[in-house]
Motif scaffolding. Structure first.
Motif, short mmCIF file in Angstrom:
data_model
loop_
_atom_site.label_atom_id
_atom_site.label_comp_id
_atom_site.label_asym_id
_atom_site.label_seq_id
_atom_site.Cartn_x
_atom_site.Cartn_y
_atom_site.Cartn_z
N CYS A 1 23.85 52.49 -25.81
CA CYS A 1 23.66 53.51 -26.88
C CYS A 1 22.53 54.28 -26.48
O CYS A 1 21.63 53.77 -25.93
N ALA A 2 22.66 55.51 -26.91
CA ALA A 2 21.34 56.46 -26.68
C ALA A 2 21.18 57.60 -27.78
O ALA A 2 22.22 58.03 -28.09
N VAL B 1 15.80 55.85 -19.04
CA VAL B 1 15.84 55.91 -17.97
C VAL B 1 16.49 54.53 -17.20
O VAL B 1 16.11 53.59 -17.32
N VAL B 2 17.82 54.80 -16.65
CA VAL B 2 18.72 53.62 -16.15
C VAL B 2 18.30 53.57 -14.56
O VAL B 2 18.55 54.62 -13.84
N GLY C 1 23.41 67.77 -16.84
CA GLY C 1 24.58 67.83 -17.46
C GLY C 1 24.41 67.54 -19.02
O GLY C 1 23.06 67.15 -19.37
N ARG C 2 25.40 67.82 -19.82
CA ARG C 2 25.29 67.41 -21.18
C ARG C 2 26.43 66.67 -21.71
O ARG C 2 27.60 66.68 -21.06
N ALA C 3 26.18 65.75 -22.50
CA ALA C 3 27.17 64.86 -23.32
C ALA C 3 26.90 64.93 -24.69
O ALA C 3 26.14 64.46 -25.20
N GLY C 4 27.82 65.74 -25.58
CA GLY C 4 27.49 65.71 -26.74
C GLY C 4 26.01 66.58 -27.10
O GLY C 4 26.01 67.51 -26.38
N GLN C 5 25.36 65.88 -27.91
CA GLN C 5 23.88 66.57 -28.14
C GLN C 5 22.91 66.02 -27.03
O GLN C 5 21.70 66.31 -27.17
N LEU C 6 23.33 65.18 -26.13
CA LEU C 6 22.50 64.33 -25.06
C LEU C 6 22.18 65.34 -23.78
O LEU C 6 23.39 66.02 -23.60
N LEU D 1 19.22 57.54 -13.61
CA LEU D 1 19.98 58.35 -14.80
C LEU D 1 19.07 58.38 -15.91
O LEU D 1 18.68 57.47 -16.36
N GLU D 2 18.70 59.63 -16.59
CA GLU D 2 17.99 59.95 -17.76
C GLU D 2 18.89 60.32 -18.68
O GLU D 2 19.77 61.16 -18.28
N VAL D 3 18.76 59.90 -19.87
CA VAL D 3 19.76 60.32 -21.04
C VAL D 3 18.40 60.52 -22.02
O VAL D 3 17.73 59.51 -22.51
N SER D 4 18.47 61.72 -22.73
CA SER D 4 17.58 62.20 -23.48
C SER D 4 18.08 63.12 -24.80
O SER D 4 18.98 63.54 -24.70
#
Length: 584
Positions: free
Chosen positions: A34-35, A102-103, A144-149, A187-190
């Motif tokens: 989850c992020a 950050v993975v 890139g984007r995924a939804g609002q992330l 991999l960064e998800v923010s």
């Protein structure tokens, strides 16, 4: 995806940074994450029937294994293939940024070449929002984007190829690593745009390993010190910078197939937090104790007698429960939120007092902490006669365990407070509550029963005497333990209570928490060898990553329920610390 079939829970490992966690499967597949935080929507959710996955998988057939680097949640997937041995080191960068995860993944050709396929397919919102606006920079970094992330994939990902099927996009890379070499993927998800430069993988690995080394010291004075330390590491990994510790990293993993017992445990229960803090005090692992005290004190100061049983890890309310339109992990269904937000659990107040008293005994409770203890004691005085949902959240009754836990908490606080007026007041209130329970909740056989209207035995009744509600030689204590061993244990495993006339293992799995409670109760009675046997039996009820779920299916030797379950790790740690010495 069909190429990544589901596995039994014992095969999944956890990587976590306190703000969120991810489960990694035997094929190098991150199937749950989850992020940006624990209770956010999932980006990778194939574990529960959603979409989205991040995998590094050998192309050759393989035999899987793995282990944690000592004292950390850095997992090493290890595959023996026809060409040699390939490893993938997995971690969430530590310490954490609450808004950006950050993975870290490092592929290592340990022996022979490593031939793998790397797949990055993020799907935010439990699979609703795929990858879009994908762009490769001049330095080989993907954004890139995924939804609002916002996402960024850097390191050695530059040669990946974008794939597309209809409106859906992902990135894929066929990679061969020569013997002795490694490749890094970051991999960064923010929740916010990533405006700085991509991070250096080597530096992130160095910092992450250094912080884990500082986070959890060895525990040489415990039974099974390696496993005890691992449970402590899991508790650290589940605890946020705000001090809140999630009850589990996952949601909706069924406790029993097709029985409807699915729950979202990605929140901080006051009881579980208190168990973890008391275990940490017993092991002298003070950072976990301090986090628990800080979180519980803040909630008591904010909510007083209206203390909720659980909160989000930042202290905000738990959202209402709702169903998701996903298939779920086989045997279950998916939901988020939890109706615990509408409950009153009296024992949470008693557990809070036990936690604060443990901190005081170790000289780790300040004036604000003592004020929180006063708030908890006042709340017990106001509310102890109210029905509550109890430890198992079964419905409102005058649960005996809840009242005896308050007795234990009041007695512990009275011994520790150093204030004669408070000591007298709290001891007197404990006497009143115990007298009420002695009048209304003692079975004709002389043991405690679940409530005035329910004569059954319950594992929860084992713990209040251990916590000091009444002496070990009180006849009700001894008779409760004897009856529990006769009625609710089998094959070295312990159960909560009888649901009906079915055999114990058919109604639900063995409850690992109860097995460790029983070990403490036996030690209190001077039965040290029996206590050690129960500890060892339940300690072994895990998979190779050493993670405990809530329940254990004894017949199939499988984990059941959300993974990992914090309070099981907490009681395992406490047993390891307390059973190393005779009962004081």
């Amino acid at each position: 995806m069909e190429r990544f079939p589901l596995h039994v829970l014992r095969d999944y490992s956890l990587i976590a940074d306190g703000e969120r966690g991810a489960l990694v499967g035997p094929r190098g597949d991150i199937v749950w994450m989850c992020a940006p935080r624990w209770d956010s929507d999932a980006v990778f959710s194939t574990l529960v029937g959603g979409e989205g996955i991040y995998a590094i998988t050998p192309d050759d057939r393989f035999v899987w294994g793995g282990y944690y680097e000592d004292g950390s949640l850095i997992w090493r997937s290890r595959w023996v293939t026809g060409a040699g041995i390939t490893e993938c080191h997995e971690a969430l960068a530590y310490p954490a940024d609450p808004d950006r995860l950050v993975v870290l993944r490092r592929l290592v050709a340990r022996q022979g070449p490593a031939q793998v396929t790397v797949l990055l397919d993020p799907r935010a919102g439990f699979g609703r929002h795929g990858l879009r606006a994908v762009r490769r920079g001049d330095d080989g970094t993907w954004t890139g984007r995924a939804g609002q992330l916002y996402l960024r994939w850097s390191g050695d990902a530059g040669a990946a190829q974008p794939r597309r099927a209809g409106r859906h996009s992902w990135l894929e890379l066929a990679l061969r690593v020569p013997p002795g070499e490694s490749r890094d993927f970051v991999l960064e998800v923010s929740a916010r745009p990533l405006r700085d430069d991509p991070p250096d993988a080597g530096r992130l690995w160095h910092v992450t390993r250094a912080h884990w080394a500082q986070a959890t010291a060895p525990l040489p004075d415990t039974l099974a010190p390696r496993d005890a330390r691992h449970s402590l590491v899991v508790l650290r990994g589940l605890t946020s910078t705000a001090g809140g510790m999630v009850a589990a990293a996952t949601t909706s993993l069924p406790e029993r197939a097709d029985q409807g017992r699915n729950y979202d445990y990605r929140y901080a229960w006051i009881r579980d937090q208190s168990y973890a803090g008391q275990a940490a005090a017993a092991a002298r692992a003070y950072p976990v104790l301090d986090d628990a005290v800080r979180f519980v004190c803040e909630r008591l100061h904010a909510d007083g007698p209206q203390l909720a049983p659980a909160y989000a890890v930042d202290g905000s309310p738990v959202p209402d429960q709702r169903r998701l339109s996903l298939p779920g992990y086989p045997g279950g269904f998916d939901l988020v939120g939890n109706w615990v937000n509408r409950q009153f659990q009296l024992d949470s107040l008693g557990e809070a007092l036990l936690l604060l008293s443990a901190a005081a005994r170790h000289d780790r409770l300040d004036a604000e902490g003592w004020r929180a203890a006063e708030i908890a004691a006042d709340a017990i005085a106001k509310r102890w006669q109210e029905d509550d949902a109890g430890i198992w959240e079964l419905g409102n009754r005058a649960w005996t365990h809840s009242r005896l836990t308050c007795v234990a908490g009041l007695r512990a606080a009275a011994r520790s407070c150093g204030s004669q007026p408070h000591a007298t007041e709290w001891s007197g209130l404990a006497d009143v509550i115990l007298a009420w329970a002695g009048t209304h909740a003692v079975h004709p056989s002389g043991r405690w029963q679940r409530s005035p209207g329910d004569p059954a035995i319950d594992a929860a009744l084992l713990l209040p005497p251990v916590r000091g509600a009444l002496p070990a030689d009180d006849p009700r204590t001894a008779e409760t333990l004897r009856c529990y061993l006769d009625e609710l244990t089998q094959d070295g495993y312990a159960y909560r209570f009888r649901h009906d006339e079915r055999p114990l293992g058919e109604a639900e799995g063995a409850f690992l928490l109860c097995g460790f409670m029983l070990a403490l109760a036996l030690q209190q009675q001077g039965r040290d060898l029996d206590a050690a046997r129960w500890f060892e039996r339940n300690r072994a009820a895990c998979g190779s990553p050493g993670l405990y779920s809530e329940e254990y299916d004894v017949t199939e030797r499988q984990l059941r329920g959300n993974l990992p379950q914090a309070f099981v790790h907490a009681l395992m740690l406490e047993c390891a610390a307390r059973l190393a010495d005779p009962w004081p």
